[in-house]
Design an enzyme around this catalytic site. Structure first.
Site, short mmCIF file in Angstrom:
data_model
loop_
_atom_site.label_atom_id
_atom_site.label_comp_id
_atom_site.label_asym_id
_atom_site.label_seq_id
_atom_site.Cartn_x
_atom_site.Cartn_y
_atom_site.Cartn_z
N ILE A 102 40.74 26.11 13.23
CA ILE A 102 39.71 27.07 12.81
C ILE A 102 38.94 27.65 13.99
O ILE A 102 38.21 28.63 13.83
CB ILE A 102 38.72 26.47 11.77
N LYS A 159 27.04 18.90 11.81
CA LYS A 159 27.08 19.48 10.46
C LYS A 159 25.77 20.24 10.19
O LYS A 159 25.80 21.31 9.57
CB LYS A 159 27.27 18.38 9.40
N THR A 162 27.12 17.82 4.16
CA THR A 162 26.86 16.40 3.89
C THR A 162 25.36 16.12 3.70
O THR A 162 24.52 16.84 4.25
CB THR A 162 27.38 15.58 5.09
N ASP A 163 25.08 15.02 3.00
CA ASP A 163 23.67 14.60 2.87
C ASP A 163 23.14 14.01 4.18
O ASP A 163 21.93 13.81 4.33
CB ASP A 163 23.51 13.59 1.72
N GLU A 164 24.05 13.72 5.13
CA GLU A 164 23.60 13.09 6.39
C GLU A 164 22.70 14.01 7.20
O GLU A 164 22.01 13.55 8.12
CB GLU A 164 24.80 12.64 7.23
N TYR A 192 27.77 13.47 14.61
CA TYR A 192 28.43 14.09 13.44
C TYR A 192 27.41 14.87 12.61
O TYR A 192 27.60 16.06 12.33
CB TYR A 192 29.10 13.02 12.57
P1 NAD Z 1 38.81 14.51 6.63
O1 NAD Z 1 38.51 14.04 8.01
O2 NAD Z 1 39.55 13.62 5.70
O3 NAD Z 1 39.61 15.88 6.70
C1 NAD Z 1 39.29 16.90 7.60
C2 NAD Z 1 40.45 17.89 7.61
O4 NAD Z 1 40.11 18.96 8.51
C3 NAD Z 1 41.77 17.30 8.12
O5 NAD Z 1 42.83 17.72 7.31
C4 NAD Z 1 41.90 17.86 9.53
O6 NAD Z 1 43.25 18.03 9.95
C5 NAD Z 1 41.20 19.20 9.37
N1 NAD Z 1 40.69 19.70 10.65
C6 NAD Z 1 39.95 19.01 11.57
N2 NAD Z 1 39.69 19.80 12.62
C7 NAD Z 1 40.25 21.01 12.35
C8 NAD Z 1 40.32 22.24 13.06
N3 NAD Z 1 39.75 22.38 14.26
N4 NAD Z 1 40.95 23.27 12.48
C9 NAD Z 1 41.55 23.15 11.27
N5 NAD Z 1 41.53 22.00 10.57
C10 NAD Z 1 40.89 20.94 11.10
O7 NAD Z 1 37.41 14.93 6.03
P2 NAD Z 1 36.87 14.81 4.54
O8 NAD Z 1 36.29 13.47 4.35
O9 NAD Z 1 37.88 15.33 3.62
O10 NAD Z 1 35.64 15.84 4.62
C11 NAD Z 1 35.82 17.22 4.34
C12 NAD Z 1 34.50 17.94 4.49
O11 NAD Z 1 33.55 17.40 3.61
C13 NAD Z 1 33.90 17.83 5.89
O12 NAD Z 1 33.32 19.08 6.21
C14 NAD Z 1 32.83 16.76 5.75
O13 NAD Z 1 31.79 16.97 6.68
C15 NAD Z 1 32.38 16.99 4.33
N6 NAD Z 1 31.84 15.82 3.62
C16 NAD Z 1 32.58 14.65 3.57
C17 NAD Z 1 32.09 13.57 2.82
C18 NAD Z 1 32.86 12.28 2.72
O14 NAD Z 1 32.34 11.32 2.15
N7 NAD Z 1 34.10 12.19 3.19
C19 NAD Z 1 30.86 13.69 2.16
C20 NAD Z 1 30.15 14.89 2.27
C21 NAD Z 1 30.67 15.95 2.98
O1 DAU Z 2 27.10 10.72 3.34
C1 DAU Z 2 28.20 11.55 3.48
C2 DAU Z 2 29.04 11.10 4.66
O2 DAU Z 2 29.69 9.91 4.24
C3 DAU Z 2 30.06 12.14 5.09
O3 DAU Z 2 29.39 13.28 5.57
C4 DAU Z 2 30.97 11.58 6.19
O4 DAU Z 2 31.97 12.53 6.51
C5 DAU Z 2 31.61 10.32 5.67
O5 DAU Z 2 32.39 9.73 6.68
C6 DAU Z 2 30.56 9.33 5.19
O6 DAU Z 2 29.80 8.81 6.30
P1 DAU Z 2 29.37 7.27 6.39
O7 DAU Z 2 29.11 6.94 7.80
O8 DAU Z 2 28.30 6.97 5.40
O9 DAU Z 2 30.74 6.59 5.85
P2 DAU Z 2 31.58 5.32 6.35
O10 DAU Z 2 32.64 5.09 5.34
O11 DAU Z 2 32.00 5.48 7.78
O12 DAU Z 2 30.53 4.14 6.29
C7 DAU Z 2 29.89 3.81 5.07
C8 DAU Z 2 28.92 2.68 5.36
O13 DAU Z 2 29.67 1.50 5.66
C9 DAU Z 2 28.02 2.92 6.56
O14 DAU Z 2 26.74 2.35 6.31
C10 DAU Z 2 28.70 2.15 7.70
C11 DAU Z 2 29.35 0.98 6.97
N1 DAU Z 2 30.61 0.48 7.56
C12 DAU Z 2 31.61 1.37 7.81
C13 DAU Z 2 32.82 0.95 8.35
C14 DAU Z 2 33.91 1.95 8.66
C15 DAU Z 2 30.78 -0.87 7.80
O15 DAU Z 2 29.87 -1.70 7.55
N2 DAU Z 2 31.98 -1.30 8.33
C16 DAU Z 2 33.00 -0.45 8.64
O16 DAU Z 2 34.05 -0.90 9.14
#
Ligand code: NAD
Ligand code: DAU
Length: 360
Positions: free
Chosen positions: A62, A167, A136-138, A163
């Site tokens: 992107i 965002k 994200t809520d972060e 991160y």
């Molecule tokens: P993910 O890491 O699983 O997927 C990210 C995707 O983006 C991958 O397919 C990767 O190949 C692609 N990507 C990364 N860099 C790129 C680039 N430069 N150009 C094109 N493609 C690229 O992420 P996810 O967990 O599916 O999250 C998706 C979106 O939702 C993100 O924007 C994240 O911030 C947001 N989000 C995630 C969560 C969560 O809990 N996972 C919660 C709230 C918001």
């Molecule tokens: O809140 C939304 C966010 O949630 C998204 O924006 C992010 O993309 C997504 O990765 C997620 O972030 P977190 O940091 O909250 O998710 P994670 O699964 O990495 O961690 C969840 C919680 O668990 C956090 O408090 C850290 C803890 N953790 C995580 C890992 C990987 C552990 O205790 N042990 C671990 O090994």
């Protein structure tokens, strides 16, 4: 037929969204999925979709202006749903730069290309075009351990990790485009997702995978950090509903009203695995709390996240539908049925990441 440009559609939420959209609209929409296929992107997530006449995959970054402009030039894009990002907090602590590159610069490129394609000579935009930025809520920072404290759309931004800072910056760019150009966009800020296709660097799939293999279950700090868990299909539905029914230029918070401490999540996963593993399965013997291992805390670890999804409920009628008990069973069932998926994503680079990340 409406054409969607989905970024990051080979990742966890993006691929679930694409499956959801084809299930809902079938041949009434067309989806172009642009993804750079980083370590987090996996075309296996889209098996069953590939081969459809109304689905196209484009491998592109992107941040690559020409590649993105070409997609807009060759297709009459109606909707952009922008998921592509670096998404893992721990990786951002170790290597922040790529987060700025993809999450900030990449979003700027997406906005600029969409604006160039959609803007009319008088500075207004073609009818019906919409951009949805998935965030994200972060960005709101951390809440105290007070069950009455929630994130609202009006909560000031206070990101702590590289991160969430990246965002937050991308959200600000989208807001700037809306304010400056009246660019037709929405932002959604969602809580923690879980479900099929989630990469096992994130808490829930990592714990499921480690427990099944009898490996240690790493808990950061005291294990009492709280996250608000949402089943990924509910998130996909919310995104679609915001684009269909939401007011342009608005932000909508999306959350599960499902707050749990990390240690509770781990106990629920262990109990559910015990219930779901068949009698006689040798893994039953080692799926126990003996595996729980407290490790060094994440730097700058946010204590608690909790979304009040009041606005999206009142204005759009979206509510989380999947109770955690049901969602975690569906997730575990999916991992049982897709052992090869897990084997494939945990071979190679994942081992290096894991050994380095959890060496202490
Ligand atoms: P993910 O890491 O699983 O997927 C990210 C995707 O983006 C991958 O397919 C990767 O190949 C692609 N990507 C990364 N860099 C790129 C680039 N430069 N150009 C094109 N493609 C690229 O992420 P996810 O967990 O599916 O999250 C998706 C979106 O939702 C993100 O924007 C994240 O911030 C947001 N989000 C995630 C969560 C969560 O809990 N996972 C919660 C709230 C918001
Ligand atoms: O809140 C939304 C966010 O949630 C998204 O924006 C992010 O993309 C997504 O990765 C997620 O972030 P977190 O940091 O909250 O998710 P994670 O699964 O990495 O961690 C969840 C919680 O668990 C956090 O408090 C850290 C803890 N953790 C995580 C890992 C990987 C552990 O205790 N042990 C671990 O090994």
């Amino acid at each position: 037929m409406r054409t969607y440009l989905v970024t990051g559609g080979a990742g966890f939420i993006g691929s679930n969204y694409i499956h959801y959209m084809f299930k809902k609209y079938d041949n009434d929409i067309r989806i172009i999925n642009v993804d750079a296929l980083t370590y987090a992107g996996n075309l296996e997530n889209l098996k069953g979709v590939e081969g459809r006449d109304n689905y196209t995959f484009v491998k592109a970054d992107i941040c690559d202006k020409e590649a993105i402009a070409k997609i807009f030039a060759e297709n009459d894009i109606d909707r952009v749903v922008h998921f592509a990002a670096e998404s893992h907090v721990d990786r951002s602590i170790r290597n922040p730069e790529v987060f700025v590159q993809t999450n900030v610069l990449g979003t700027a490129v997406m906005l600029n290309c969409a604006k160039a394609a959609w803007e009319l000579e008088d500075g207004t935009f073609k009818e019906g075009k919409k951009f949805l930025h998935v965030s994200t809520d972060e960005v709101y920072g951390s809440l105290p351990d007070d069950e009455n404290a929630f994130f609202y759309e009006t909560t000031p931004y206070d990101p702590h990790s590289p991160y969430s800072a990246s965002k937050a910056s991308s959200d600000m760019l989208v807001k700037a485009y809306m304010d400056t150009y009246k660019f037709p966009a929405n932002i959604t800020n969602c809580s923690n997702n879980y479900g099929p296709y989630q990469f096992p660097e994130k808490l829930i799939p990592l714990i499921i995978n480690n427990a099944l293999q009898g490996k240690k279950l790493p808990v950061y700090g005291d294990g009492k950090n709280v996250r608000d868990w949402l089943f990924v299909e509910d998130h996909a539905k919310a995104i679609d509903m915001v684009q269909e029914k939401g007011r342009l230029f608005e932000t909508y918070n999306v959350g599960g009203h499902n707050e749990k401490q990390n240690i509770e999540i781990i106990h629920i996963i262990l109990d559910t695995l015990q219930e779901m593993l068949p009698e006689g399965d040798p893994r039953k013997a080692h799926v126990t709390e003996q595996l729980i291992t407290y490790v060094e805390d994440r730097k700058g670890h946010d204590r608690r996240y909790a979304i009040a999804p009041d606005k999206i409920k009142a204005e759009i009628g979206w509510e989380p539908e999947t109770m955690f008990k049901e969602g975690i069973r569906k997730t575990i069932q999916w991992f049982f049925e897709n052992e090869d998926w897990m084997k494939n994503v945990t071979s190679g680079d994942y081992q290096k990441y894991y050994n380095d990340m959890y060496k202490n």
